[in-house]
Every structure is written in structure tokens, then in C-alpha cells.
Design a protein around this motif. Structure first.
Motif, mmCIF file in Angstrom:
data_model
loop_
_atom_site.group_PDB
_atom_site.id
_atom_site.type_symbol
_atom_site.label_atom_id
_atom_site.label_comp_id
_atom_site.label_asym_id
_atom_site.label_seq_id
_atom_site.Cartn_x
_atom_site.Cartn_y
_atom_site.Cartn_z
ATOM 1 N N GLU A 77 0.832 -1.205 0.000
ATOM 2 C CA GLU A 77 0.000 0.000 0.000
ATOM 3 C C GLU A 77 0.867 1.257 0.000
ATOM 4 O O GLU A 77 0.575 2.219 -0.716
ATOM 5 C CB GLU A 77 -0.941 -0.001 1.210
ATOM 6 N N GLN A 78 1.944 1.256 0.808
ATOM 7 C CA GLN A 78 2.852 2.404 0.833
ATOM 8 C C GLN A 78 3.485 2.626 -0.538
ATOM 9 O O GLN A 78 3.606 3.765 -1.003
ATOM 10 C CB GLN A 78 3.957 2.192 1.871
ATOM 11 N N LEU A 79 3.892 1.537 -1.160
ATOM 12 C CA LEU A 79 4.518 1.622 -2.476
ATOM 13 C C LEU A 79 3.535 2.166 -3.505
ATOM 14 O O LEU A 79 3.881 3.049 -4.299
ATOM 15 C CB LEU A 79 5.041 0.253 -2.902
ATOM 16 N N GLN A 80 2.310 1.669 -3.494
ATOM 17 C CA GLN A 80 1.297 2.147 -4.441
ATOM 18 C C GLN A 80 1.012 3.634 -4.231
ATOM 19 O O GLN A 80 0.842 4.379 -5.201
ATOM 20 C CB GLN A 80 0.007 1.330 -4.318
ATOM 21 N N GLU A 81 0.967 4.070 -2.978
ATOM 22 C CA GLU A 81 0.744 5.484 -2.677
ATOM 23 C C GLU A 81 1.897 6.321 -3.225
ATOM 24 O O GLU A 81 1.687 7.377 -3.832
ATOM 25 C CB GLU A 81 0.611 5.687 -1.168
ATOM 26 N N LEU A 82 3.097 5.853 -3.038
ATOM 27 C CA LEU A 82 4.274 6.566 -3.529
ATOM 28 C C LEU A 82 4.270 6.636 -5.053
ATOM 29 O O LEU A 82 4.604 7.671 -5.639
ATOM 30 C CB LEU A 82 5.535 5.853 -3.032
ATOM 31 N N LEU A 83 3.862 5.559 -5.693
ATOM 32 C CA LEU A 83 3.891 5.503 -7.156
ATOM 33 C C LEU A 83 2.772 6.309 -7.805
ATOM 34 O O LEU A 83 2.783 6.505 -9.019
ATOM 35 C CB LEU A 83 3.836 4.052 -7.624
ATOM 36 N N ARG A 84 1.827 6.800 -7.008
ATOM 37 C CA ARG A 84 0.780 7.666 -7.563
ATOM 38 C C ARG A 84 1.369 8.989 -8.053
ATOM 39 O O ARG A 84 0.802 9.636 -8.920
ATOM 40 C CB ARG A 84 -0.307 7.915 -6.526
ATOM 41 N N ASN A 85 2.512 9.372 -7.467
ATOM 42 C CA ASN A 85 3.225 10.549 -7.953
ATOM 43 C C ASN A 85 3.905 10.158 -9.263
ATOM 44 O O ASN A 85 4.598 9.151 -9.329
ATOM 45 C CB ASN A 85 4.286 11.011 -6.951
ATOM 46 N N HIS A 86 3.690 10.941 -10.271
ATOM 47 C CA HIS A 86 4.260 10.587 -11.574
ATOM 48 C C HIS A 86 5.763 10.805 -11.622
ATOM 49 O O HIS A 86 6.480 10.090 -12.314
ATOM 50 C CB HIS A 86 3.562 11.373 -12.688
ATOM 51 N N ILE A 87 6.224 11.792 -10.886
ATOM 52 C CA ILE A 87 7.659 12.069 -10.835
ATOM 53 C C ILE A 87 8.082 12.009 -9.374
ATOM 54 O O ILE A 87 7.530 12.704 -8.531
ATOM 55 C CB ILE A 87 7.980 13.467 -11.419
ATOM 56 N N LEU A 88 9.056 11.167 -9.093
ATOM 57 C CA LEU A 88 9.524 11.006 -7.726
ATOM 58 C C LEU A 88 10.786 11.833 -7.494
ATOM 59 O O LEU A 88 11.648 11.921 -8.365
ATOM 60 C CB LEU A 88 9.830 9.535 -7.440
#
Length: 80
Positions: free
Chosen positions: A30-41
Motif C-alpha cells: 500500500e505504501q509503495l502504491q501510494e508513492l507511485l501515484r506521484n508521476h515524478i519522484l
């Protein structure tokens, strides 16, 4: 012989360590999916992403090892 999914279900119901591993793996996902919602990290987010992925893989490997051990025990019992 039980399938890996059936063994995992058995372990989930009988082994608190397996259940904790599975819960933590799910939380990391879930944490990873939330982080990946940002298109640019940002660079910091990239490092966090890699840390989460590494920890998640470690949990998955540990769960797989427990499943293998359970399967091996079942095979020994069946052979007896």
C-alpha cells in the motif's frame, strides 16, 4: 497434497509470524502504491521506493520459505 495457496491459508490461521509477515507485506504494498501515484519522484522518494521494494521482497521470500517448510513437513508425514 495441498497447494501453496492452501498452505498459506493454513499458515495464516495457525502461525502468528506468517500472519504478521503477510500483514506487513500488504502494508508495504500500500505504501509503495501510494508513492507511485506521484508521476515524478524526488530523489528521496526514489530511495524510499527502493527501500520499500527491498523490504517487501524480503517478506515475500520469508513467507515462501515458511510455505516450503510446511510442504516438506507434510511430505515427510505422508511418507511415514
Amino acid at each position: 497434497m495441498l497447494t501453496d495457496d492452501q498452505i498459506a491459508e493454513h499458515l495464516r490461521n495457525t502461525n502468528p509470524d506468517f500472519r504478521e509477515l503477510q500483514d506487513t507485506h500488504h502494508q508495504l504494498d500500500e505504501q509503495l502504491q501510494e508513492l507511485l501515484r506521484n508521476h515524478i519522484l524526488t530523489p528521496e522518494e526514489e530511495v524510499l521506493k527502493k527501500q520499500i521494494q527491498k523490504e517487501k521482497l524480503g517478506k515475500k521470500d520469508h513467507m515462501a520459505r515458511l510455505i516450503r517448510e510446511c510442504r516438506n513437513e507434510q511430505q515427510k508425514t505422508a511418507a511415514s
